[in-house]
Design an enzyme around this catalytic site. Structure first.
Site, short mmCIF file in Angstrom:
data_model
loop_
_atom_site.label_atom_id
_atom_site.label_comp_id
_atom_site.label_asym_id
_atom_site.label_seq_id
_atom_site.Cartn_x
_atom_site.Cartn_y
_atom_site.Cartn_z
N HIS A 222 1.02 -1.14 -0.08
CA HIS A 222 -0.12 0.14 -0.03
C HIS A 222 1.00 1.34 0.04
O HIS A 222 1.93 1.17 0.34
CB HIS A 222 -0.96 0.19 1.21
CG HIS A 222 -1.97 -0.91 1.19
ND1 HIS A 222 -3.00 -0.91 2.08
CD2 HIS A 222 -2.20 -2.09 0.50
CE1 HIS A 222 -3.85 -1.93 1.95
NE2 HIS A 222 -3.27 -2.47 1.06
N GLU B 29 0.80 3.76 1.84
CA GLU B 29 1.34 4.25 3.20
C GLU B 29 2.45 3.39 3.58
O GLU B 29 3.44 3.94 4.16
CB GLU B 29 0.22 3.92 4.34
CG GLU B 29 -1.06 4.95 3.71
CD GLU B 29 -2.29 4.19 3.16
OE1 GLU B 29 -3.20 4.35 3.34
OE2 GLU B 29 -1.77 3.35 2.29
N CYS C 144 -6.19 1.93 5.90
CA CYS C 144 -6.74 0.72 6.32
C CYS C 144 -6.40 0.29 7.66
O CYS C 144 -5.33 0.98 8.26
CB CYS C 144 -6.76 -0.26 5.27
SG CYS C 144 -4.62 -0.90 5.30
N CYS D 12 -2.26 -0.47 7.46
CA CYS D 12 -1.28 0.68 7.40
C CYS D 12 -1.67 1.56 8.80
O CYS D 12 -0.50 2.04 9.00
CB CYS D 12 -1.95 1.52 6.16
SG CYS D 12 -1.48 0.69 4.40
#
Length: 143
Positions: free
Chosen positions: A52, A54, A82, A85
């Site tokens: 992801h 992040e 999410c 993260c």
């Protein structure tokens, strides 16, 4: 610089993800008024569900700073992080998280509101319409 300025930089990263067929989420990390990390989702390219924006930005920022803690840093991300993260952001002790669009299905605020460090400031809704439109258009084309 303003939150909107840095969110526009995160949106540029999201557009790079879109161009690569990735879910269009982008992130930048700022320290002392300077962008120290930029990233966008790479889950498809890397065949890695943890890639992801992040997570990739945290890794790049930690490398830049030479340490694992991101105190005095701000993450700008186009969509609410999410749970995964948010957990990584909590461990990094990042000082501030600014996101664009909320994520009703997977966002940390509904499912793990205490995942971030207790002193972390959170601000949502920065350039929300632009961030949400990018996601909405992406998923409409997928269907």
């Amino acid at each position: 610089m303003t939150d909107e300025h840095y969110m526009k930089q995160a949106l540029q990263q999201a557009h790079l993800a879109l161009a690569e067929g990735e879910i269009p989420i982008g992130a930048v990390i700022v320290s002392n008024g300077h962008i120290i990390a930029k990233a966008h989702n790479l889950t498809e390219r890397l065949h890695d569900v943890t890639a992801h924006s992040e997570i990739l930005a945290i890794t790049a920022a930690s490398e830049y700073l030479g340490g694992k803690y991101l105190t005095d840093c701000t993450l700008y991300v186009t969509v609410e992080p999410c749970i995964m993260c948010a957990g990584a952001l909590g461990w990094s002790q990042i000082s501030r998280v600014v996101y664009g669009a909320p994520d009703e299905k997977r966002g940390f605020r509904a499912f793990a509101p205490k995942a971030l460090h207790p002193r972390c400031e959170v601000l949502g809704g920065v350039l929300e319409q632009e961030c949400a439109a990018l996601m909405k258009n992406f998923f409409q084309k997928k269907r």
